[in-house]
Design a protein around this motif. Structure first.
Motif, PDB file in Angstrom:
ATOM      1  N   ALA A 112      22.758  95.424  62.964  1.00 20.18           N
ATOM      2  CA  ALA A 112      23.565  96.226  64.131  1.00 20.18           C
ATOM      3  C   ALA A 112      22.518  96.930  64.699  1.00 20.18           C
ATOM      4  O   ALA A 112      21.461  97.194  64.544  1.00 20.18           O
ATOM      5  N   GLU A 113      23.020  97.943  65.765  1.00 17.09           N
ATOM      6  CA  GLU A 113      22.446  98.756  66.617  1.00 17.09           C
ATOM      7  C   GLU A 113      21.688  99.816  65.664  1.00 17.09           C
ATOM      8  O   GLU A 113      22.354 100.467  65.054  1.00 17.09           O
ATOM      9  N   PHE A 136      27.442 100.112  63.440  1.00 14.55           N
ATOM     10  CA  PHE A 136      27.917  98.578  63.727  1.00 14.55           C
ATOM     11  C   PHE A 136      29.476  99.118  63.873  1.00 14.55           C
ATOM     12  O   PHE A 136      30.155  99.894  63.261  1.00 14.55           O
ATOM     13  N   ASP A 137      30.188  97.961  64.548  1.00 17.16           N
ATOM     14  CA  ASP A 137      31.611  97.939  64.437  1.00 17.16           C
ATOM     15  C   ASP A 137      32.237  97.477  63.377  1.00 17.16           C
ATOM     16  O   ASP A 137      32.097  96.175  62.793  1.00 17.16           O
ATOM     17  N   VAL A 142      29.763  92.015  59.302  1.00 17.97           N
ATOM     18  CA  VAL A 142      28.242  92.559  59.311  1.00 17.97           C
ATOM     19  C   VAL A 142      27.619  90.932  59.576  1.00 17.97           C
ATOM     20  O   VAL A 142      27.579  90.005  59.139  1.00 17.97           O
TER      21      VAL A 142
END
Length: 142
Positions: A112-113, A136-137, A142
């Motif tokens: 993720a970011e 992360f969303d 994931v």
């Protein structure tokens, strides 16, 4: 008892010519097949590092104690022979030459970011991991 005395008396202090044993190149004498699924290493301070503790503790720490066999090769060298290839492959860390902030960032960025990395190469590392804060969303896998 007399036979032992005779045998001891027959011993000589003179050096005898020993015929060297030449190991045949027969496959039954070679351990390369067995060593395909093994790792070998050495302790850096054998006077302070107990080999028997190492070979008993590491499989437990790796959680493969029933699927690996440890061998103390010398006072400072050891070998772990794994039953399954996937167990051998799971015992991996970031190679030392890639233990950099950029490598850790790129690995975390796969998930993720990246927001923050708790890693400073100039300071001591007491843990065997690096903490990375990612955003992360949660609605996405994931």
């Amino acid at each position: 008892m007399a036979n032992i005395d005779k045998a001891l008396m027959a011993l000589s202090l003179e050096e005898e010519e020993d015929t060297p044993f030449v190991m045949p190149s027969d496959p039954k004498y070679c351990s390369s097949e067995r060593n395909v699924m093994s790792i070998m290493g050495r302790t850096l301070n054998p006077e302070c590092q107990n080999m028997s503790d190492l070979i008993l503790d590491m499989p437990r720490k790796w959680q493969v104690y029933d699927r690996v066999r440890a061998v103390a090769l010398t006072k400072d060298r050891f070998q772990f022979i794994f039953k399954y290839e996937h167990d051998l492959e799971e015992i991996r860390n970031i190679p030392l030459n890639y233990y950099t902030e950029a490598a850790i960032y790129d690995l975390a960025d796969l998930i993720a970011e990246v927001k923050e990395i708790a890693f400073d190469p100039e300071k001591p590392q007491s843990k065997d991991y690096v903490r990375v804060k990612v955003n992360f969303d949660v609605s996405q896998p994931v």
